[in-house]
Design a protein around this motif. Structure first.
Motif, PDB file in Angstrom:
ATOM      1  N   VAL A  59       0.838  -1.206   0.000  1.00 20.11           N
ATOM      2  CA  VAL A  59       0.000   0.000   0.000  1.00 20.11           C
ATOM      3  C   VAL A  59       0.865   1.244   0.000  1.00 20.11           C
ATOM      4  O   VAL A  59       0.630   2.191  -0.764  1.00 20.11           O
ATOM      5  N   ARG A  62       2.489   1.673  -3.342  1.00 25.49           N
ATOM      6  CA  ARG A  62       1.545   2.108  -4.370  1.00 25.49           C
ATOM      7  C   ARG A  62       1.174   3.575  -4.197  1.00 25.49           C
ATOM      8  O   ARG A  62       0.906   4.290  -5.155  1.00 25.49           O
ATOM      9  N   ALA A  63       1.144   4.020  -2.955  1.00 20.73           N
ATOM     10  CA  ALA A  63       0.696   5.382  -2.666  1.00 20.73           C
ATOM     11  C   ALA A  63       1.855   6.281  -2.308  1.00 20.73           C
ATOM     12  O   ALA A  63       1.762   7.123  -1.428  1.00 20.73           O
ATOM     13  N   LEU A  71      -6.448   6.685   1.751  1.00 15.78           N
ATOM     14  CA  LEU A  71      -6.624   5.302   1.313  1.00 15.78           C
ATOM     15  C   LEU A  71      -7.345   4.529   2.399  1.00 15.78           C
ATOM     16  O   LEU A  71      -7.011   4.636   3.578  1.00 15.78           O
ATOM     17  N   ARG A  72      -8.335   3.724   2.000  1.00 13.85           N
ATOM     18  CA  ARG A  72      -9.068   2.920   2.970  1.00 13.85           C
ATOM     19  C   ARG A  72      -8.531   1.500   2.955  1.00 13.85           C
ATOM     20  O   ARG A  72      -8.375   0.888   1.902  1.00 13.85           O
ATOM     21  N   TRP A  91      -7.852   4.257   7.782  1.00 13.34           N
ATOM     22  CA  TRP A  91      -7.667   5.286   6.753  1.00 13.34           C
ATOM     23  C   TRP A  91      -6.223   5.735   6.821  1.00 13.34           C
ATOM     24  O   TRP A  91      -5.706   6.059   7.892  1.00 13.34           O
ATOM     25  N   SER A  93      -3.564   8.486   5.305  1.00 14.21           N
ATOM     26  CA  SER A  93      -3.498   9.740   4.552  1.00 14.21           C
ATOM     27  C   SER A  93      -2.174  10.441   4.833  1.00 14.21           C
ATOM     28  O   SER A  93      -1.457  10.110   5.779  1.00 14.21           O
ATOM     29  N   TRP A  99       2.907  10.007   7.158  1.00 16.02           N
ATOM     30  CA  TRP A  99       1.592   9.391   7.021  1.00 16.02           C
ATOM     31  C   TRP A  99       0.824   9.515   8.326  1.00 16.02           C
ATOM     32  O   TRP A  99       1.400   9.559   9.405  1.00 16.02           O
ATOM     33  N   GLU A 264      -7.431  -6.230  -2.087  1.00 18.59           N
ATOM     34  CA  GLU A 264      -7.489  -4.942  -2.770  1.00 18.59           C
ATOM     35  C   GLU A 264      -6.184  -4.597  -3.475  1.00 18.59           C
ATOM     36  O   GLU A 264      -6.066  -3.536  -4.086  1.00 18.59           O
TER      37      GLU A 264
END
Length: 343
Positions: A59, A62-63, A71-72, A91, A93, A99, A264
């Motif tokens: 995650v 990717r972010a 992102l959830r 969550w 963010s 982060w 996901e």
């Protein structure tokens, strides 16, 4: 705008925030209490180290670029060191250069929700563990006594008694972990075909010549990081279910799968293991509940085999699915593979 740390400390919702390199720079009291650890012990720890299934690594990769929307992460499992695993809907963010993780603990699930599996399965297995210890000790003793009576040149006989002895040791260790939970064993590189060969030896001993066992391996597959004993247990449960469903042939097929979706996340490369059989198939009335504990299509079944298999696959950041009709059933395991390193 993200609240400042003192404001977060007044909230009952667990929050943790990180530096630019995703190391924990602080957390509010609610987060520390929820994980059952002092806040100072978390400082400097990589945020990804808290994710029990490694679910945060991909995650964050990717972010990597800042995004407007958080992102959830559904049913994220977190734990500190050897503490108990906690689940939350989270969550993730951006906060300054790092982060911000906002965790909403999930304590209860609907009866038909697979996310309730770990606690329900653990309770069910602990009840059985007490009943299984003595028979296993008897089996181990009988195998050792039989081995001493065998002709020294009876290679097949000694191979079978060694298999019985090794399996009773493995199952006893599993029961010990259920009765006295300990930290999960660290994963180590392993060849999945070594695991499958061990399972096939069990199947050959269980079914004899009644079932044809077919190997369809891709020998070029790289090693995976995992727990060989746990993967053996999960795969054996799937093969044994096929045998008990009246299959005359069971095929184990391994392949590499590119751009594999697991939950996901999309992984560049994954191991795909298909276990197919020509048995009776999954009863239609069990299709939506097949992986829940204590659900079985056989009167004598415990309903624990598939539930345990799914839990083991989740421990390896993978996914387990199936498709079935009478005469053709396929259970598919997807396990992430390390990305190849460019020369």
């Amino acid at each position: 705008m993200t609240p400042a740390a003192p404001d977060l400390d007044q909230l009952t919702t667990p929050f943790a925030w990180t530096t630019a390199d995703a190391r924990i720079a602080g957390c509010n009291l609610a987060f520390a209490r929820w994980l059952g650890v002092g806040a100072r012990r978390l400082l400097g720890l990589p945020l990804t180290a808290l994710a029990s299934d490694g679910g945060l690594d991909a995650v964050l990769d990717r972010a990597a670029e800042p995004a407007d929307a958080p992102l959830r992460l559904r049913r994220l499992g977190l734990r500190f060191s050897d503490g108990a695993e906690r689940f939350c809907d989270a969550w993730l963010s951006r906060r300054d250069e790092g982060w911000l993780l906002e965790a909403h603990p999930v304590d209860e699930f609907p009866d038909d929700d697979p996310a309730r599996l770990p606690s329900a399965l653990s309770a069910a297995l602990r009840g059985l563990a007490h009943e299984l210890r003595n028979p296993l000790a008897g089996l181990k003793g009988a195998a050792q006594l039989l081995a001493r009576r065998l002709d020294p040149h009876d290679a097949d006989g000694h191979a079978l008694t060694s298999l019985i002895d090794a399996e009773t040791v493995r199952l006893t260790a599993l029961l010990d972990r259920l009765l006295s939970p300990a930290p999960a064993q660290p994963h180590a590189p392993l060849n999945v075909h070594g695991v499958l060969e061990r399972v096939l030896r069990l199947a050959e001993s269980d079914a004899g010549w009644a079932v044809r066992l077919v190997r369809d391996y891709d020998p070029s597959l790289p090693d995976i990081d995992g727990d060989a004993d746990r993967l053996t247990q999960a795969t054996w449960n799937l093969v044994r279910n096929a045998i008990e469903a009246g299959a005359s042939q069971v095929t184990l097929r391994t392949r590499a799968e590119h751009a594999a979706r697991i939950g996901e996340l999309v992984h560049p490369l994954a191991l795909r293991l298909d276990i197919s059989d020509d048995g009776r198939g999954v009863p239609a009335e069990l299709a939506d509940r097949l992986f829940l504990p204590l659900v079985s299509g056989r009167a004598e079944g415990t309903g624990l085999g598939l539930a345990l298999a799914q839990q083991v696959v989740r421990e390896h950041r993978g996914a387990l699915s199936y498709r079935s009709r009478p005469g053709h059933t396929v259970f598919t395991l997807l396990l992430p593979l390390p990305e190849p390193v460019d020369a």
